[in-house]
Design a protein around this motif. Sequence first.
Motif, PDB file in Angstrom:
ATOM      1  N   ASP A  98      -3.951  -5.769   4.053  1.00  0.00           N
ATOM      2  CA  ASP A  98      -4.002  -4.309   4.159  1.00  0.00           C
ATOM      3  C   ASP A  98      -5.445  -3.834   3.983  1.00  0.00           C
ATOM      4  OD1 ASP A  98      -1.140  -4.042   4.289  1.00  0.00           O
ATOM      5  OD2 ASP A  98      -1.067  -4.303   2.114  1.00  0.00           O
ATOM      6  N   VAL A  99      -5.856  -2.861   4.803  1.00  0.00           N
ATOM      7  CA  VAL A  99      -7.204  -2.300   4.707  1.00  0.00           C
ATOM      8  C   VAL A  99      -7.310  -1.440   3.452  1.00  0.00           C
ATOM      9  CG1 VAL A  99      -8.912  -0.802   5.792  1.00  0.00           C
ATOM     10  CG2 VAL A  99      -7.481  -2.279   7.208  1.00  0.00           C
ATOM     11  N   LEU A 100      -8.290  -1.758   2.612  1.00  0.00           N
ATOM     12  CA  LEU A 100      -8.559  -0.950   1.425  1.00  0.00           C
ATOM     13  C   LEU A 100      -9.703   0.019   1.669  1.00  0.00           C
ATOM     14  CD1 LEU A 100      -8.405  -3.752  -1.287  1.00  0.00           C
ATOM     15  CD2 LEU A 100      -6.577  -2.164  -0.615  1.00  0.00           C
ATOM     16  N   LYS A 101     -10.703  -0.425   2.449  1.00  0.00           N
ATOM     17  CA  LYS A 101     -11.895   0.398   2.668  1.00  0.00           C
ATOM     18  C   LYS A 101     -12.510   0.025   4.012  1.00  0.00           C
ATOM     19  CE  LYS A 101     -16.076   1.908   0.330  1.00  0.00           C
ATOM     20  NZ  LYS A 101     -15.664   3.285   0.178  1.00  0.00           N
ATOM     21  N   THR A 102     -12.990   1.031   4.720  1.00  0.00           N
ATOM     22  CA  THR A 102     -13.742   0.839   5.959  1.00  0.00           C
ATOM     23  C   THR A 102     -14.952   1.754   5.931  1.00  0.00           C
ATOM     24  OG1 THR A 102     -11.809   0.244   7.284  1.00  0.00           O
ATOM     25  CG2 THR A 102     -13.702   1.119   8.482  1.00  0.00           C
ATOM     26  N   TYR A 115     -13.932   5.405   4.793  1.00  0.00           N
ATOM     27  CA  TYR A 115     -12.483   5.579   4.631  1.00  0.00           C
ATOM     28  C   TYR A 115     -11.972   4.638   3.542  1.00  0.00           C
ATOM     29  CZ  TYR A 115      -7.514   5.089   5.774  1.00  0.00           C
ATOM     30  OH  TYR A 115      -6.156   5.017   5.715  1.00  0.00           O
ATOM     31  N   THR A 116     -11.225   5.173   2.615  1.00  0.00           N
ATOM     32  CA  THR A 116     -10.562   4.385   1.576  1.00  0.00           C
ATOM     33  C   THR A 116      -9.079   4.668   1.665  1.00  0.00           C
ATOM     34  OG1 THR A 116     -12.509   4.568   0.149  1.00  0.00           O
ATOM     35  CG2 THR A 116     -10.448   3.911  -0.897  1.00  0.00           C
ATOM     36  N   SER A 117      -8.270   3.612   1.607  1.00  0.00           N
ATOM     37  CA  SER A 117      -6.825   3.801   1.722  1.00  0.00           C
ATOM     38  C   SER A 117      -6.105   3.250   0.507  1.00  0.00           C
ATOM     39  CB  SER A 117      -6.298   3.107   2.982  1.00  0.00           C
ATOM     40  OG  SER A 117      -6.342   1.707   2.811  1.00  0.00           O
ATOM     41  N   THR A 118      -4.895   3.676   0.357  1.00  0.00           N
ATOM     42  CA  THR A 118      -4.016   3.144  -0.674  1.00  0.00           C
ATOM     43  C   THR A 118      -2.969   2.312   0.051  1.00  0.00           C
ATOM     44  OG1 THR A 118      -4.349   5.128  -1.995  1.00  0.00           O
ATOM     45  CG2 THR A 118      -2.459   3.730  -2.561  1.00  0.00           C
ATOM     46  N   PRO A 119      -3.011   0.994  -0.106  1.00  0.00           N
ATOM     47  CA  PRO A 119      -2.066   0.149   0.617  1.00  0.00           C
ATOM     48  C   PRO A 119      -0.640   0.358   0.118  1.00  0.00           C
ATOM     49  CG  PRO A 119      -3.301  -1.157  -0.957  1.00  0.00           C
ATOM     50  CD  PRO A 119      -3.886   0.221  -0.971  1.00  0.00           C
ATOM     51  N   PRO A 120       0.327  -0.038   0.933  1.00  0.00           N
ATOM     52  CA  PRO A 120       1.717   0.088   0.486  1.00  0.00           C
ATOM     53  C   PRO A 120       1.958  -0.739  -0.760  1.00  0.00           C
ATOM     54  CG  PRO A 120       1.583  -1.197   2.509  1.00  0.00           C
ATOM     55  CD  PRO A 120       0.209  -0.670   2.224  1.00  0.00           C
ATOM     56  N   ARG A 121       2.828  -0.259  -1.592  1.00  0.00           N
ATOM     57  CA  ARG A 121       3.156  -0.973  -2.835  1.00  0.00           C
ATOM     58  C   ARG A 121       4.102  -2.122  -2.510  1.00  0.00           C
ATOM     59  NH1 ARG A 121       5.446   1.200  -8.601  1.00  0.00           N
ATOM     60  NH2 ARG A 121       5.860  -0.881  -9.374  1.00  0.00           N
ATOM     61  N   ARG A 122       3.808  -3.247  -3.067  1.00  0.00           N
ATOM     62  CA  ARG A 122       4.668  -4.417  -2.895  1.00  0.00           C
ATOM     63  C   ARG A 122       5.141  -4.828  -4.284  1.00  0.00           C
ATOM     64  NH1 ARG A 122       0.877  -5.086   1.169  1.00  0.00           N
ATOM     65  NH2 ARG A 122       1.749  -5.615   3.173  1.00  0.00           N
ATOM     66  N   ASP A 123       6.407  -4.568  -4.553  1.00  0.00           N
ATOM     67  CA  ASP A 123       6.962  -4.931  -5.857  1.00  0.00           C
ATOM     68  C   ASP A 123       7.138  -6.427  -5.937  1.00  0.00           C
ATOM     69  OD1 ASP A 123       7.109  -2.318  -6.801  1.00  0.00           O
ATOM     70  OD2 ASP A 123       9.033  -1.991  -5.795  1.00  0.00           O
ATOM     71  N   GLN A 124       6.716  -6.977  -7.039  1.00  0.00           N
ATOM     72  CA  GLN A 124       6.864  -8.409  -7.305  1.00  0.00           C
ATOM     73  C   GLN A 124       8.103  -8.615  -8.156  1.00  0.00           C
ATOM     74  OE1 GLN A 124       4.486 -10.770  -6.255  1.00  0.00           O
ATOM     75  NE2 GLN A 124       3.421  -9.165  -5.148  1.00  0.00           N
ATOM     76  N   ASP A 125       9.020  -9.446  -7.700  1.00  0.00           N
ATOM     77  CA  ASP A 125      10.212  -9.729  -8.494  1.00  0.00           C
ATOM     78  C   ASP A 125       9.953 -10.823  -9.500  1.00  0.00           C
ATOM     79  OD1 ASP A 125      11.770  -7.850  -7.227  1.00  0.00           O
ATOM     80  OD2 ASP A 125      12.352  -9.248  -5.644  1.00  0.00           O
TER      81      ASP A 125
END
Length: 125
Positions: A98-102, A115-125
Amino acid sequence: MNETRVNRADTSMDDRMITSYRGVPFTGEVVDYAADGTMIELTSYQDGIEHGPQFEWFPDGSKQSEGQCDHGQAVGEWREWYPSGQLARYDQFNEFGDVLKTQRWNESGELIEDYTSTPPRRDQD
């Protein structure tokens, strides 16, 4: 005989994007050369998938781009330069690709995108 570096012209890619050498998914470095024999690209593979450092050079030998792949995904920091040596682009990826910064610059060195983004959250089980 295990090859660790081969010429891209001696490899093939199937419809699943797996790079093979002599009919076997390749692990090692694949290189491309300019007409004069200068290396212009080096791509690392593991089992036929881009994995590890990636580099490109302009025909004069100056660096054009560099980055890292993890099992086919861009990860970490990637950079691209103009032929002048001026940084053209900087991208930062997380471990999932996932792109964090461009950031992009014009040839004069002026920042034209940040550009700074917030990547999708991926829950760890």
